[in-house]
Design a protein around this motif. Structure first.
Motif, PDB file in Angstrom:
ATOM      1  N   ASP A   1      31.157  39.773  30.716  1.00 13.37           N
ATOM      2  CA  ASP A   1      32.120  40.005  29.649  1.00 13.37           C
ATOM      3  C   ASP A   1      31.677  39.439  28.298  1.00 13.37           C
TER       4      ASP A   1
ATOM      5  N   ASP B   1      30.960  44.601  31.101  1.00 17.55           N
ATOM      6  CA  ASP B   1      31.567  44.449  29.773  1.00 17.55           C
ATOM      7  C   ASP B   1      30.568  43.812  28.807  1.00 17.55           C
TER       8      ASP B   1
ATOM      9  N   HIS C   1      34.616  48.270  30.039  1.00 21.04           N
ATOM     10  CA  HIS C   1      34.446  48.496  28.598  1.00 21.04           C
ATOM     11  C   HIS C   1      33.129  49.203  28.284  1.00 21.04           C
TER      12      HIS C   1
ATOM     13  N   HIS D   1      35.453  40.240  34.488  1.00 16.93           N
ATOM     14  CA  HIS D   1      36.623  41.039  34.137  1.00 16.93           C
ATOM     15  C   HIS D   1      37.873  40.260  33.755  1.00 16.93           C
TER      16      HIS D   1
HETATM   17 ZN    ZN Z   1      36.663  44.176  32.226  1.00 16.91          ZN
END
Ligand code: ZN
Ligand code: D5M
Ligand code: FE
Length: 522
Positions: free
Chosen positions: A274, A310, A357, A467
């Protein structure tokens, strides 16, 4: 072969029997003609030496630079900064938050970066369960049947030894009152008027209702069930054989005796996720401190970087997201991400999987990036595998999964089993169910393929997700479960729902002991 990326330089050197200092590789990669610089640098290595050092590279780059300076226009001197290094000045970030304010960050010049030994011949990485390029699903009804059948077959295989099960249609024909067991996918969970639980199980032959009495200890297990997961039950048939009274309930689970594998030398991996480059909340300063630290002697054993999705903020992921975008074009986001990756020491091996994403389909399994995105992210030869993927690093099998299903597990299960402050506990549930995203139809979207890539066929040594933007880790039946936090400060949405992200942490895993240390860079 062009030798523009550190990974190619590393493999070229390895094929000729040389090891190299990390910084030496980085400098070769930055040279205008890496291949020629490599040849000349090797000529300066004495016959009995097996390691290419920064000094070797600098000696040829210095010559090149002065040659180029003689011909170049003023102010246009070639890369890189070839100041000799003393080989180990640890004067950059210590990796602790207090040691540097964001403003004091002065992009560490190469001369303050340590040069460390890497024994490339010991590197080993294998990837399984990567479906990139093998997507066969068309989204037709039949594909869903195929994938659920495959899920059932694989997970039933784990349960068969534990119960003496019969198919649902055979149970219907058994005598009332007899002992019976079945293995099925949970197709419905209901509470009855008197507070007992009616769990309907489905196998390839049909469905069968199973009753769990509310006052039995196993009633607690019903609270942990998700739709579509595969379990086994053992019990007694009602007099009319129309329902099974459940005595015991079994999950596919990880055997308690699981013995994780470890690397046979001291080597470490940084497990992050992320990053969210392109978001106004992306924490560039924390990222710089992290990558500076990677160049210090303290991080010399960190040879692998695994990113669980992400990488960028993406576009159009959530309503109103555009108000918080720093970079609005998805390709430019990946270009920026690629630049941030270049700060990572050149010889580190980088593996990533996409998240919700990233610019791939949302439905899982998510394939790795297409050619266009790969073309943008050339730094380090970083490879992108599918989400999920099984990455085995020097013998340690790491199941990488972005973690969208964790939202679902946390929403559906009781707080003590799964909550945002202890994301690893939600991961334990997935390990128990031996499936990274059991419940279909909620947050988690499923793309049916020729098989169920989301089943944990093999027990991993490490389970790595992201996440939920929370840091948490722990061991479940000897499997290390790690949710690795994020590099994005709290967004407006997160503020509105009280999500307090753990941002700017880098969990570092010892591959030889599976011990974890977490470094804070925010
Ligand atoms: Zn995510
Ligand atoms: O998700 C980060 C975490 O925040 C994850 O638990 C989902 C949740 N999240 C973030 N934004 C939203 C919106 N708009 N709706 C629902 N849930 C949200 P990430 O995938 O990194 O954004
Ligand atoms: Fe995220």
């Amino acid at each position: 072969m062009p030798l523009s990326t550190p990974a190619r330089i590393v493999s070229e050197l390895a094929s000729r029997g040389y090891n190299a200092e990390r910084e030496a590789v980085t400098r070769l990669a930055d040279a205008p003609d890496s291949a020629a610089a490599l040849e000349r640098a090797l000529e300066t290595v004495p016959d009995d030496a097996l390691k290419l050092t920064v000094a070797h590279v600098d000696s040829v780059l210095d010559r090149e630079e002065s040659r180029a300076d003689a011909t170049a226009r003023p102010g246009n001197s070639p890369q890189p900064n070839a100041t000799p290094t003393d080989g180990g000045d640890p004067s950059v970030s210590t990796g602790t938050a207090a040691s540097q304010s964001p403003d004091s960050h002065d992009r560490a010049p190469p001369e303050t970066r340590g040069s460390r030994d890497v024994d490339l011949s010991k590197r080993a990485i294998e990837v399984a369960n990567d479906m990139t390029g093998n997507s066969t699903g068309t989204g037709e009804y039949q594909d869903f049947v195929t994938v659920f059948r495959d899920r059932y077959e694989k997970l039933a295989g784990n349960l068969r030894g534990r119960v003496n099960h019969r198919p649902t249609d055979a149970i219907q024909n058994m005598a009332g009152g007899s002992e019976a067991a079945l293995i099925g996918m949970v197709s419905d969970i209901r509470s009855t008027a008197s507070g007992h639980w009616l769990v309907e199980l489905e196998d390839t032959n049909g469905t069968f209702p199973c009753l769990v009495m509310k006052d039995r200890p196993i009633a607690d297990l019903v609270q942990q069930l998700l739709l579509d997961e595969v379990i086994a039950v053992d019990g007694t048939l009602a007099d009319d054989a129309g329902i099974l009274f459940v005595d015991s309930l079994h999950f596919p689970d990880v055997p308690r005796t699981h013995k994780p594998s470890t690397a046979d030398r001291h080597v470490q991996a940084a497990l992050i996720s992320d990053v969210h480059v392109g978001s106004q909340e992306f924490m560039a300063d924390a990222w710089h401190r992290f990558t500076d630290w990677l160049h210090t002697p303290e991080a010399e054993h960190v040879e692998y970087l695994l990113i669980a999705g992400d990488m960028v903020e993406g576009v159009g992921v959530y309503p109103e997201q555009d108000k918080e975008l720093d970079i609005v074009d998805i390709y430019e986001q990946y270009e920026a991400f690629s630049e941030y990756l270049k700060e990572v020491p050149g010889d580190m091996e980088i593996r990533m999987i996409p998240g919700n994403h990233d610019a791939v389909r949302l439905a899982e399994p998510q394939p790795g990036f297409d050619e266009e995105l790969r073309g943008i992210m050339t730094a380090h030869d970083a490879r992108v595998h599918s989400n999920p993927a099984l990455v085995t690093v020097e013998g340690v099998t790491i199941l990488m999964y972005h973690g969208v299903s964790l939202d679902e597990v946390i929403a559906e299960l009781p707080d003590e089993e799964a909550n945002y402050d202890e994301p690893h506990k939600a991961m334990y549930q997935l390990l128990k169910k031996r499936h990274v995203a059991p419940q279909y139809g909620g947050h988690t979207r499923l793309a049916p393929e020729d098989r169920d890539y989301l089943v944990m066929e093999e027990v991993p040594d490490v389970f790595h997700t992201g996440h939920v933007h929370k840091l948490g880790w722990g061991k479940y039946h000897n499997v290390l479960a790690l949710n690795s936090g994020c590099w994005q400060a709290q967004t407006e949405f997160q503020k509105s729902v009280n999500i307090d992200p753990d941002a700017g942490f880098a969990p570092i895993l010892d591959l030889d002991t599976l011990d974890m240390t977490v470094r804070k860079f925010a």
